[in-house]
Design a protein around this motif. Structure first.
Motif, PDB file in Angstrom:
ATOM      1  N   SER A   1      -2.137  34.035 103.458  1.00  0.00           N
ATOM      2  CA  SER A   1      -2.069  34.918 102.285  1.00  0.00           C
ATOM      3  C   SER A   1      -2.122  34.143 100.982  1.00  0.00           C
ATOM      4  CB  SER A   1      -0.777  35.751 102.340  1.00  0.00           C
ATOM      5  OG  SER A   1      -0.757  36.570 103.479  1.00  0.00           O
ATOM      6  N   GLY A   2      -2.054  32.814 101.060  1.00  0.00           N
ATOM      7  CA  GLY A   2      -2.191  32.010  99.849  1.00  0.00           C
ATOM      8  C   GLY A   2      -1.010  31.138  99.502  1.00  0.00           C
ATOM      9  N   GLN A   3       0.020  31.079 100.355  1.00  0.00           N
ATOM     10  CA  GLN A   3       1.154  30.199 100.079  1.00  0.00           C
ATOM     11  C   GLN A   3       0.680  28.762  99.937  1.00  0.00           C
ATOM     12  OE1 GLN A   3       4.166  30.264 103.139  1.00  0.00           O
ATOM     13  NE2 GLN A   3       5.103  28.369 102.434  1.00  0.00           N
ATOM     14  N   SER A   4       1.203  28.067  98.947  1.00  0.00           N
ATOM     15  CA  SER A   4       0.847  26.661  98.775  1.00  0.00           C
ATOM     16  C   SER A   4       1.744  25.805  99.658  1.00  0.00           C
ATOM     17  CB  SER A   4       0.980  26.237  97.317  1.00  0.00           C
ATOM     18  OG  SER A   4       2.324  26.325  96.888  1.00  0.00           O
TER      19      SER A   4
ATOM     20  N   ASP B   1       9.918  29.342  95.109  1.00  0.00           N
ATOM     21  CA  ASP B   1       9.224  29.995  93.997  1.00  0.00           C
ATOM     22  C   ASP B   1       7.861  29.364  93.769  1.00  0.00           C
ATOM     23  OD1 ASP B   1      11.240  31.812  93.534  1.00  0.00           O
ATOM     24  OD2 ASP B   1      12.223  30.598  92.009  1.00  0.00           O
ATOM     25  N   ALA B   2       7.804  28.042  93.845  1.00  0.00           N
ATOM     26  CA  ALA B   2       6.523  27.356  93.660  1.00  0.00           C
ATOM     27  C   ALA B   2       5.593  27.606  94.843  1.00  0.00           C
ATOM     28  CB  ALA B   2       6.756  25.858  93.486  1.00  0.00           C
ATOM     29  N   ALA B   3       6.156  27.627  96.060  1.00  0.00           N
ATOM     30  CA  ALA B   3       5.329  27.801  97.252  1.00  0.00           C
ATOM     31  C   ALA B   3       4.653  29.167  97.282  1.00  0.00           C
ATOM     32  CB  ALA B   3       6.178  27.605  98.502  1.00  0.00           C
ATOM     33  N   PHE B   4       5.396  30.212  96.853  1.00  0.00           N
ATOM     34  CA  PHE B   4       4.869  31.573  96.950  1.00  0.00           C
ATOM     35  C   PHE B   4       4.242  32.069  95.649  1.00  0.00           C
ATOM     36  CE2 PHE B   4       8.172  31.472 100.314  1.00  0.00           C
ATOM     37  CZ  PHE B   4       7.337  31.717 101.397  1.00  0.00           C
ATOM     38  N   ALA B   5       4.261  31.239  94.610  1.00  0.00           N
ATOM     39  CA  ALA B   5       3.687  31.650  93.322  1.00  0.00           C
ATOM     40  C   ALA B   5       2.182  31.858  93.402  1.00  0.00           C
ATOM     41  CB  ALA B   5       4.016  30.614  92.254  1.00  0.00           C
TER      42      ALA B   5
END
Length: 330
Positions: free
Chosen positions: A179-182, A212-216
């Motif tokens: 889904s786009g998680q970093s 927060d950064a991973a799912f941003a």
């Protein structure tokens, strides 16, 4: 009253009283097979397709990724239900983290060895195994595109413009990655733009780094489902509430969170013969089916009433005391 008017009124009454089940039911065929990824040393990827055989036109696709030690037969109660409602559901099995890799056989069978299962579980979460698991999904979509073009059963039956991604536990981690998680501090992404929306059953926060950064970087709608007793031996002491962290961390897209009161880990994937059913399973799984279908109808089919069902209080009313439900729609 003339005979003609009486006949017309009688016909109208019969139509009004006709039961809902009189409508043609969508029939479902299951198709088993294996895809071979020649670009990854001929990696074999087993699949199980739930095909709505008598649904009209090309059907939207929902992909499902199993949890640690699972296989393509998981979550049948949910995938068959989606197919009965017009979706082509595709269960993907991931070598290296599936039943043979983790257990060597199903628990309770002659091939099962607890010591080997523990070692298999440790190796199944290694970075290379996880990366292969994540790469299985774009590969699967590629194969579905190929089958939609030339397979005798599937030609023209799949709507590749409407693809949803879902998964349970390790499959929920896979779902968030696609889904786009970093990952790796933002240096790696497995996001696939062909995926339009996703559902994570028993999601997890990242093992390292800032959630927060991973799912941003997630830009598509997501639905997160968990329970107040949703734990596994691999949670490293994290409480069930930690499974809500991905939902809390996403700030840039529509999101939904369903938490079942007393819901445990395996209610989402379906029970194994070893674990046996629980009294709450029929209620919880019925609500999982209902919420999942409404979500896919809203975000893959553009059905405004389905979206309203989730946001105007009707689903929350159906949920009742069985859990809590919240959302943010932008």
């Amino acid at each position: 009253m003339t005979l003609r008017i009486l006949a017309a009124l009688t016909f109208a009454l019969l139509i009004a009283l006709a039961p809902a089940h009189a409508q043609p039911k969508i029939q479902v065929e299951t198709i088993l097979g294996e895809w071979t990824d020649t670009a990854r040393s001929n990696r074999l990827v087993p699949y199980k397709i739930y095909l709505p055989t008598n649904a009209q036109g090309a059907r939207p696709i929902v992909i499902f990724s199993h949890g640690l030690g699972g296989n393509r037969d998981g979550a049948e109660y949910l995938l068959r239900f989606l197919a009965e409602n017009g979706y082509t559901a595709v269960a993907v099995q991931h070598p290296g983290s599936d039943t043979p890799a983790v257990f060597g056989g199903m628990p309770g069978t002659p091939g099962f060895d607890p010591a080997k299962a523990e070692a298999g579980a440790r190796s199944a979460v290694a970075p290379g195994v996880a990366a292969d698991r994540f790469r299985d999904i774009p590969f699967a979509i590629d194969q579905l595109e190929r089958m939609n073009a030339g397979d005798s059963k599937l030609r023209g039956r799949l709507d590749l413009a409407r693809v949803g991604m879902s998964g349970h536990s390790y499959g929920a981690i896979t779902t968030m990655a696609l889904s786009g998680q970093s990952l790796a501090g933002g240096f790696i992404s497995f996001g696939d733009p062909r995926i339009k929306a996703s559902i994570a059953y028993s999601p997890s926060k990242p093992r390292r780094g800032d959630p927060d950064a991973a799912f941003a970087t997630i830009r598509i709608p997501t639905f997160h489902m968990t329970g107040t007793a949703d734990t596994t031996p691999f949670d490293n002491g994290e409480p069930p509430e930690s499974r809500q962290i991905p939902y809390r961390a996403i700030k840039t897209a529509d999101k939904f969170l369903l938490v079942f009161t007393g819901g445990d880990h395996m209610v989402f994937n379906g029970r194994t013969p070893r674990s046996g059913p629980r009294p709450t399973d029929p209620v919880f799984q019925g609500l999982i089916q209902k919420a999942s279908l409404a979500y896919w109808d809203a975000y893959l089919m553009g059905n405004n009433d389905a979206k309203a069902y989730l946001t105007d209080g009707r689903f929350k009313q159906d949920l009742g005391a069985n859990g809590t439900f919240e959302f943010q729609v932008r």
